[in-house]
Design a protein around this motif. Structure first.
Motif, short mmCIF file in Angstrom:
data_model
loop_
_atom_site.label_atom_id
_atom_site.label_comp_id
_atom_site.label_asym_id
_atom_site.label_seq_id
_atom_site.Cartn_x
_atom_site.Cartn_y
_atom_site.Cartn_z
N LYS A 21 0.86 -1.18 0.00
CA LYS A 21 0.00 0.00 0.00
C LYS A 21 0.89 1.23 0.00
N SER A 22 0.41 2.30 -0.66
CA SER A 22 1.22 3.51 -0.72
C SER A 22 0.53 4.66 0.00
N TYR A 23 1.35 5.51 0.59
CA TYR A 23 0.91 6.70 1.28
C TYR A 23 1.90 7.79 0.90
N SER A 24 1.43 9.05 0.85
CA SER A 24 2.35 10.09 0.39
C SER A 24 2.05 11.43 1.03
N ASP A 25 3.05 12.30 0.95
CA ASP A 25 2.88 13.72 1.20
C ASP A 25 3.74 14.46 0.17
#
Length: 114
Positions: A21-25
């Protein structure tokens, strides 16, 4: 970092990219995939779009050090890949550390009470 705490093989990177899973800022993108061990493994990817080798290596050093200093604050048993965005080239240590906490909090990897 110890050898067993690193992700180095291309096939491992591709597995985590496809199944994780990917998460970003605005500074970092993180891919998380649960592994079956009691350690976290770290991979770092910095594209040539970020800058020349001096800049890319500086970004990798900052990410690695921010992760190392705070690794007791993260839950264990995950493969974690950090992908640097272009804003990371102009970021200092504290901004990168804040970004790591931000994306790992979104991912639910931070231990309770932090």
């Amino acid at each position: 970092m110890k050898k067993e705490e690193r992700i180095r093989k291309n096939k491992h990177f591709r597995l985590i990219y496809s199944r994780g899973k990917s998460y970003s800022d605005d500074i970092l993108v993180v891919y998380i995939f649960k592994n079956k061990s009691n350690i976290n493994r770290l991979g770092i990817s910095v594209s040539k779009k970020i800058g020349k080798s001096v800049v890319r290596n500086r970004v990798k050093r900052l990410i690695r050090e921010a992760f190392r200093v705070n690794k007791d604050k993260f839950k264990v048993g995950y493969d974690i890949i950090f992908v640097a965005r272009s804003k990371s080239a102009k970021s200092n240590f504290h901004e990168i550390e804040k970004s790591i906490f931000n994306v790992l909090k979104k991912a639910g990897i931070l231990k309770e009470g932090i």
